[in-house]
Design a protein around this motif. Structure first.
Motif, PDB file in Angstrom:
ATOM      1  N   PRO A 193       0.803  -1.227   0.000  1.00 18.15           N
ATOM      2  CA  PRO A 193       0.000   0.000   0.000  1.00 18.15           C
ATOM      3  C   PRO A 193       0.839   1.283   0.000  1.00 18.15           C
ATOM      4  N   ASN A 194       2.135   1.160   0.277  1.00 15.01           N
ATOM      5  CA  ASN A 194       2.991   2.348   0.399  1.00 15.01           C
ATOM      6  C   ASN A 194       4.045   2.465  -0.687  1.00 15.01           C
ATOM      7  N   ILE A 195       3.980   1.640  -1.746  1.00 11.84           N
ATOM      8  CA  ILE A 195       5.083   1.666  -2.706  1.00 11.84           C
ATOM      9  C   ILE A 195       5.189   2.972  -3.479  1.00 11.84           C
ATOM     10  N   ALA A 196       4.152   3.763  -3.504  1.00 15.83           N
ATOM     11  CA  ALA A 196       4.271   5.072  -4.147  1.00 15.83           C
ATOM     12  C   ALA A 196       5.197   5.986  -3.341  1.00 15.83           C
ATOM     13  N   PHE A 197       5.396   5.650  -2.068  1.00 20.02           N
ATOM     14  CA  PHE A 197       6.269   6.434  -1.205  1.00 20.02           C
ATOM     15  C   PHE A 197       7.594   5.737  -0.932  1.00 20.02           C
ATOM     16  N   ALA A 198       7.508   4.446  -0.594  1.00 18.15           N
ATOM     17  CA  ALA A 198       8.704   3.740  -0.153  1.00 18.15           C
ATOM     18  C   ALA A 198       8.526   2.244  -0.326  1.00 18.15           C
ATOM     19  N   THR A 199       9.645   1.559  -0.526  1.00 17.92           N
ATOM     20  CA  THR A 199       9.621   0.098  -0.607  1.00 17.92           C
ATOM     21  C   THR A 199      10.485  -0.530   0.477  1.00 17.92           C
ATOM     22  N   LYS A 200      11.065   0.303   1.316  1.00 20.58           N
ATOM     23  CA  LYS A 200      11.926  -0.188   2.387  1.00 20.58           C
ATOM     24  C   LYS A 200      11.502   0.454   3.711  1.00 20.58           C
ATOM     25  N   PRO A 201      11.853  -0.174   4.832  1.00 16.16           N
ATOM     26  CA  PRO A 201      11.476   0.396   6.134  1.00 16.16           C
ATOM     27  C   PRO A 201      12.285   1.646   6.468  1.00 16.16           C
ATOM     28  N   ASN A 202      11.846   2.310   7.504  1.00 13.34           N
ATOM     29  CA  ASN A 202      12.512   3.473   8.089  1.00 13.34           C
ATOM     30  C   ASN A 202      12.433   4.739   7.244  1.00 13.34           C
ATOM     31  N   VAL A 203      11.589   4.768   6.243  1.00 10.38           N
ATOM     32  CA  VAL A 203      11.343   5.995   5.501  1.00 10.38           C
ATOM     33  C   VAL A 203      10.281   6.764   6.274  1.00 10.38           C
ATOM     34  N   THR A 204      10.584   8.001   6.575  1.00 17.77           N
ATOM     35  CA  THR A 204       9.668   8.809   7.382  1.00 17.77           C
ATOM     36  C   THR A 204       8.994   9.869   6.526  1.00 17.77           C
ATOM     37  N   MET A 205       8.013  10.510   7.115  1.00 21.24           N
ATOM     38  CA  MET A 205       7.360  11.620   6.436  1.00 21.24           C
ATOM     39  C   MET A 205       8.381  12.711   6.134  1.00 21.24           C
ATOM     40  N   ALA A 206       9.251  12.974   7.083  1.00 20.57           N
ATOM     41  CA  ALA A 206      10.271  14.010   6.895  1.00 20.57           C
ATOM     42  C   ALA A 206      11.225  13.650   5.753  1.00 20.57           C
ATOM     43  N   THR A 207      11.599  12.377   5.654  1.00 20.94           N
ATOM     44  CA  THR A 207      12.485  11.923   4.586  1.00 20.94           C
ATOM     45  C   THR A 207      11.894  12.249   3.223  1.00 20.94           C
ATOM     46  N   LEU A 208      10.592  12.113   3.088  1.00 17.79           N
ATOM     47  CA  LEU A 208       9.915  12.325   1.810  1.00 17.79           C
ATOM     48  C   LEU A 208       9.489  13.772   1.591  1.00 17.79           C
ATOM     49  N   GLY A 209       9.708  14.606   2.593  1.00 19.28           N
ATOM     50  CA  GLY A 209       9.310  16.002   2.472  1.00 19.28           C
ATOM     51  C   GLY A 209       7.829  16.240   2.715  1.00 19.28           C
ATOM     52  N   ILE A 210       7.168  15.271   3.319  1.00 26.70           N
ATOM     53  CA  ILE A 210       5.751  15.420   3.651  1.00 26.70           C
ATOM     54  C   ILE A 210       5.654  16.241   4.931  1.00 26.70           C
ATOM     55  N   PRO A 211       4.881  17.325   4.907  1.00 24.41           N
ATOM     56  CA  PRO A 211       4.760  18.138   6.127  1.00 24.41           C
ATOM     57  C   PRO A 211       4.214  17.298   7.283  1.00 24.41           C
ATOM     58  N   GLU A 212       4.827  17.441   8.425  1.00 27.79           N
ATOM     59  CA  GLU A 212       4.405  16.671   9.603  1.00 27.79           C
ATOM     60  C   GLU A 212       3.325  17.426  10.368  1.00 27.79           C
ATOM     61  N   THR A 213       2.232  17.650   9.694  1.00 28.96           N
ATOM     62  CA  THR A 213       1.109  18.318  10.335  1.00 28.96           C
ATOM     63  C   THR A 213       0.337  17.314  11.172  1.00 28.96           C
ATOM     64  N   LYS A 214      -0.498  17.836  12.020  1.00 27.33           N
ATOM     65  CA  LYS A 214      -1.328  16.982  12.863  1.00 27.33           C
ATOM     66  C   LYS A 214      -2.203  16.071  12.003  1.00 27.33           C
ATOM     67  N   GLU A 215      -2.767  16.606  10.933  1.00 21.62           N
ATOM     68  CA  GLU A 215      -3.642  15.837  10.060  1.00 21.62           C
ATOM     69  C   GLU A 215      -2.874  14.726   9.341  1.00 21.62           C
ATOM     70  N   ASN A 216      -1.674  15.047   8.836  1.00 23.14           N
ATOM     71  CA  ASN A 216      -0.876  14.046   8.130  1.00 23.14           C
ATOM     72  C   ASN A 216      -0.428  12.926   9.067  1.00 23.14           C
ATOM     73  N   LYS A 217      -0.019  13.292  10.261  1.00 25.32           N
ATOM     74  CA  LYS A 217       0.388  12.272  11.237  1.00 25.32           C
ATOM     75  C   LYS A 217      -0.790  11.380  11.609  1.00 25.32           C
ATOM     76  N   LYS A 218      -1.953  11.993  11.798  1.00 30.44           N
ATOM     77  CA  LYS A 218      -3.142  11.218  12.151  1.00 30.44           C
ATOM     78  C   LYS A 218      -3.514  10.265  11.015  1.00 30.44           C
ATOM     79  N   ALA A 219      -3.451  10.742   9.781  1.00 27.63           N
ATOM     80  CA  ALA A 219      -3.777   9.892   8.632  1.00 27.63           C
ATOM     81  C   ALA A 219      -2.819   8.707   8.553  1.00 27.63           C
ATOM     82  N   LEU A 220      -1.540   8.956   8.779  1.00 31.89           N
ATOM     83  CA  LEU A 220      -0.552   7.873   8.748  1.00 31.89           C
ATOM     84  C   LEU A 220      -0.796   6.882   9.877  1.00 31.89           C
TER      85      LEU A 220
END
Length: 150
Positions: free
Chosen positions: A70-97
């Motif tokens: 379900p996450n291959i559009a973002f990552a195929t390996k562990p330890n990839v974070t929202m910050a690594t991908l440049g995804i803003p770490e907003t409250k909504e984004n964290k909750k969705a994750l």
């Protein structure tokens, strides 16, 4: 003596509070847990295994697939974070994750309960074929970036 005890207590508390203040909260990971398999198998190897061993391999591969695909559009390996991908770490984004990770864990748990009940009735040949299919799917993740670069 009382002054010495008070002094060391204060130094200890100050050191402890500074240590905790420096602790930075980690960015949430898109893929949690053990998301790899230790070995890929040949058909011959799998055909030599008992049905119980095949069931274990089958479940391990399902877990990896459920956590990665379900996450291959973002990552195929562990330890990839929202910050690594440049995804803003907003409250909504964290909750969705967090909700997505929980849903994935819940789905995996219910799938395993079902598999424990029904899978022992499957034919060993079918288990071998399914394990090989899952392993080929997981191997293809190593070449995923070839598709992403186009």
């Amino acid at each position: 003596m009382k002054l010495k005890t008070t002094f060391f207590t204060m130094v200890f508390l100050l050191t402890l509070s500074l240590g905790l203040a420096q602790e930075k909260k980690q960015s949430p990971k898109l893929i949690n847990g053990n998301v790899s398999i230790s070995k890929y198998h040949s058909p011959e190897e799998l055909n030599r295994l008992t049905k119980g061993d095949l069931l274990i391999l089958y479940v391990e591969r399902i877990e990896v697939i459920v956590k990665i695909l379900p996450n291959i559009a973002f990552a195929t390996k562990p330890n990839v974070t929202m910050a690594t991908l440049g995804i803003p770490e907003t409250k909504e984004n964290k909750k969705a994750l967090e909700e997505n990770l929980k849903a994935s864990d819940d789905y995996f748990a219910s799938t395993i309960e079902y598999q424990k009940t029904i899978l022992p009735y499957s034919d060993s040949r079918d288990l071998v074929a399914a394990i090989l299919f899952y392993e080929n799917t997981l191997k293809s993740l190593h070449t995923y970036n070839d598709f992403a670069s186009n």
